[in-house]
Design a protein around this motif. Structure first.
Motif, PDB file in Angstrom:
ATOM      1  N   GLU A  61       0.803  -1.213   0.000  1.00 43.28           N
ATOM      2  CA  GLU A  61       0.000   0.000   0.000  1.00 43.28           C
ATOM      3  C   GLU A  61       0.841   1.270   0.000  1.00 43.28           C
ATOM      4  N   SER A  62       2.104   1.166   0.393  1.00 42.25           N
ATOM      5  CA  SER A  62       2.987   2.326   0.396  1.00 42.25           C
ATOM      6  C   SER A  62       3.939   2.342  -0.795  1.00 42.25           C
ATOM      7  N   GLU A  63       3.748   1.434  -1.751  1.00 38.71           N
ATOM      8  CA  GLU A  63       4.620   1.385  -2.920  1.00 38.71           C
ATOM      9  C   GLU A  63       4.320   2.547  -3.862  1.00 38.71           C
ATOM     10  N   LEU A  64       5.289   2.839  -4.711  1.00 33.95           N
ATOM     11  CA  LEU A  64       5.121   3.886  -5.711  1.00 33.95           C
ATOM     12  C   LEU A  64       3.948   3.540  -6.618  1.00 33.95           C
ATOM     13  N   GLY A  65       3.091   4.517  -6.863  1.00 30.17           N
ATOM     14  CA  GLY A  65       1.925   4.297  -7.703  1.00 30.17           C
ATOM     15  C   GLY A  65       0.634   4.168  -6.928  1.00 30.17           C
ATOM     16  N   ALA A  66       0.714   3.847  -5.631  1.00 30.51           N
ATOM     17  CA  ALA A  66      -0.475   3.805  -4.790  1.00 30.51           C
ATOM     18  C   ALA A  66      -0.729   5.214  -4.260  1.00 30.51           C
ATOM     19  N   GLN A  67      -1.434   6.018  -5.032  1.00 36.12           N
ATOM     20  CA  GLN A  67      -1.603   7.429  -4.728  1.00 36.12           C
ATOM     21  C   GLN A  67      -3.020   7.869  -5.052  1.00 36.12           C
ATOM     22  N   GLU A  68      -3.322   9.080  -4.665  1.00 33.38           N
ATOM     23  CA  GLU A  68      -4.663   9.611  -4.863  1.00 33.38           C
ATOM     24  C   GLU A  68      -4.973   9.725  -6.354  1.00 33.38           C
ATOM     25  N   PRO A  69      -6.242   9.595  -6.753  1.00 31.49           N
ATOM     26  CA  PRO A  69      -7.419   9.427  -5.882  1.00 31.49           C
ATOM     27  C   PRO A  69      -7.774   7.976  -5.566  1.00 31.49           C
ATOM     28  N   TRP A 186      20.291  11.483 -14.396  1.00 30.32           N
ATOM     29  CA  TRP A 186      19.504  10.820 -13.352  1.00 30.32           C
ATOM     30  C   TRP A 186      20.268  10.732 -12.039  1.00 30.32           C
ATOM     31  N   ASP A 187      21.558  10.458 -12.108  1.00 30.78           N
ATOM     32  CA  ASP A 187      22.351  10.307 -10.889  1.00 30.78           C
ATOM     33  C   ASP A 187      22.540  11.617 -10.133  1.00 30.78           C
ATOM     34  N   THR A 188      22.214  12.736 -10.752  1.00 33.59           N
ATOM     35  CA  THR A 188      22.347  14.026 -10.067  1.00 33.59           C
ATOM     36  C   THR A 188      21.097  14.374  -9.253  1.00 33.59           C
ATOM     37  N   PHE A 189      20.017  13.621  -9.417  1.00 34.51           N
ATOM     38  CA  PHE A 189      18.778  13.903  -8.703  1.00 34.51           C
ATOM     39  C   PHE A 189      18.827  13.317  -7.292  1.00 34.51           C
ATOM     40  N   GLY A 190      18.097  13.975  -6.384  1.00 34.34           N
ATOM     41  CA  GLY A 190      17.962  13.462  -5.039  1.00 34.34           C
ATOM     42  C   GLY A 190      16.898  12.385  -4.960  1.00 34.34           C
ATOM     43  N   PRO A 191      16.797  11.693  -3.824  1.00 36.51           N
ATOM     44  CA  PRO A 191      15.812  10.612  -3.690  1.00 36.51           C
ATOM     45  C   PRO A 191      14.377  11.069  -3.923  1.00 36.51           C
ATOM     46  N   GLU A 192      13.990  12.231  -3.407  1.00 34.13           N
ATOM     47  CA  GLU A 192      12.622  12.709  -3.587  1.00 34.13           C
ATOM     48  C   GLU A 192      12.337  13.036  -5.047  1.00 34.13           C
ATOM     49  N   THR A 193      13.307  13.641  -5.736  1.00 41.55           N
ATOM     50  CA  THR A 193      13.119  13.967  -7.147  1.00 41.55           C
ATOM     51  C   THR A 193      13.003  12.696  -7.978  1.00 41.55           C
ATOM     52  N   LYS A 194      13.792  11.690  -7.659  1.00 43.23           N
ATOM     53  CA  LYS A 194      13.711  10.425  -8.394  1.00 43.23           C
ATOM     54  C   LYS A 194      12.345   9.775  -8.222  1.00 43.23           C
ATOM     55  N   LEU A 195      11.842   9.766  -6.990  1.00 38.20           N
ATOM     56  CA  LEU A 195      10.521   9.184  -6.762  1.00 38.20           C
ATOM     57  C   LEU A 195       9.435   9.949  -7.502  1.00 38.20           C
ATOM     58  N   ARG A 196       9.557  11.284  -7.502  1.00 36.91           N
ATOM     59  CA  ARG A 196       8.548  12.098  -8.192  1.00 36.91           C
ATOM     60  C   ARG A 196       8.569  11.834  -9.692  1.00 36.91           C
ATOM     61  N   LYS A 197       9.748  11.741 -10.282  1.00 34.04           N
ATOM     62  CA  LYS A 197       9.848  11.506 -11.719  1.00 34.04           C
ATOM     63  C   LYS A 197       9.380  10.097 -12.081  1.00 34.04           C
ATOM     64  N   ARG A 198       9.665   9.137 -11.226  1.00 34.07           N
ATOM     65  CA  ARG A 198       9.176   7.784 -11.477  1.00 34.07           C
ATOM     66  C   ARG A 198       7.652   7.724 -11.401  1.00 34.07           C
TER      67      ARG A 198
END
Length: 233
Positions: A61-69, A186-198
């Motif tokens: 339930e906390s994996e990437l893609g499980a988001q609103e709505p 891609w390697d220059t991005f931070g963890p939050e930016t990577k998750l957002r782009k994914r």
């Protein structure tokens, strides 16, 4: 009821009031020989399985893609008894289908806007723009030659087997096909930016899968009512 039993019942009731705990008589109590043995019904056999299934689902339930709505959305139950390996496999397939659908959707609206490759598609001198758009370019009386279709299928097969995969086994996530060659910072991005782009790629792929299916369905309707409205013909 004799005096001994009556006194025992009074003591029991008094102790219940003081500690507010329910009283269960002991089965082997010699003062109450007339009570039948106390037994509890066995638990239903399906309860442990349901608990394990709930735990398995909550793990994703906390994996990437499980988001609103919609949040965690698995109406067909593909993840009912899945482990992390199966989840990664399904996520890999979802990403690949989404990428193909994004290319297909862009191909549809690009060619229908009148943009085609220059030159000829075969040695007979037939230009790319001389063939119809959409599915009609592959199936039907005016479709491209069978040799051209075979080249397309062969090219896709080469990409599938040799290029569009984690060749080196160094991918950060399912669908990471950089293989140490293509990075785009891609390697220059931070963890939050990577998750957002994914997450953006995943959602765009989901939308493209619905979009290309809609275009393919409306293409079979006479007059292309939806495509024609947006393209302007």
């Amino acid at each position: 009821m004799d005096l001994r039993t009556s006194s025992y019942v009074m003591i029991v009731r008094t102790s219940q009031i003081e500690d507010r705990r329910p009283y269960l008589p002991r089965i082997n109590n010699p003062t109450l020989p007339f009570l039948p043995p106390l037994s509890l019904p066995p638990l239903p056999s399906h309860l442990p399985k349901q608990a394990a299934q709930t735990t398995s689902l909550s793990a994703f339930e906390s994996e990437l893609g499980a988001q609103e709505p919609l949040g965690f959305y698995d109406p067909l139950g593909f993840l009912a008894d899945a482990d992390q390996e199966r989840f990664d496999r399904l996520r890999y397939v979802e990403l690949k289908h989404g990428r193909i659908a994004m290319l297909a959707f862009l191909g549809q609206i690009t060619t229908r806007a009148g943009i085609h490759l220059p030159g000829n598609i075969d040695l007979a001198g037939d230009s790319f723009d001389s063939y119809p758009d959409g599915l009609a370019a592959l199936f039907g009386e005016d479709a491209i030659p069978s040799a051209g279709l075979a080249q397309i299928v062969g090219f896709i097969g080469c990409l599938e087997l040799a290029v569009m995969k984690d060749v080196k086994g160094e991918g950060e996530f399912p669908g990471d096909f950089r293989n140490g060659a293509i990075d785009f910072g891609w390697d220059t991005f931070g963890p939050e930016t990577k998750l957002r782009k994914r997450a953006i790629e995943l959602n765009n792929g989901r939308a493209a899968m619905m979009g290309i299916l809609g275009l393919m369905m409306h293409e079979q309707i006479e007059g292309n009512p939806v495509i024609g409205v947006f393209i302007g013909y």
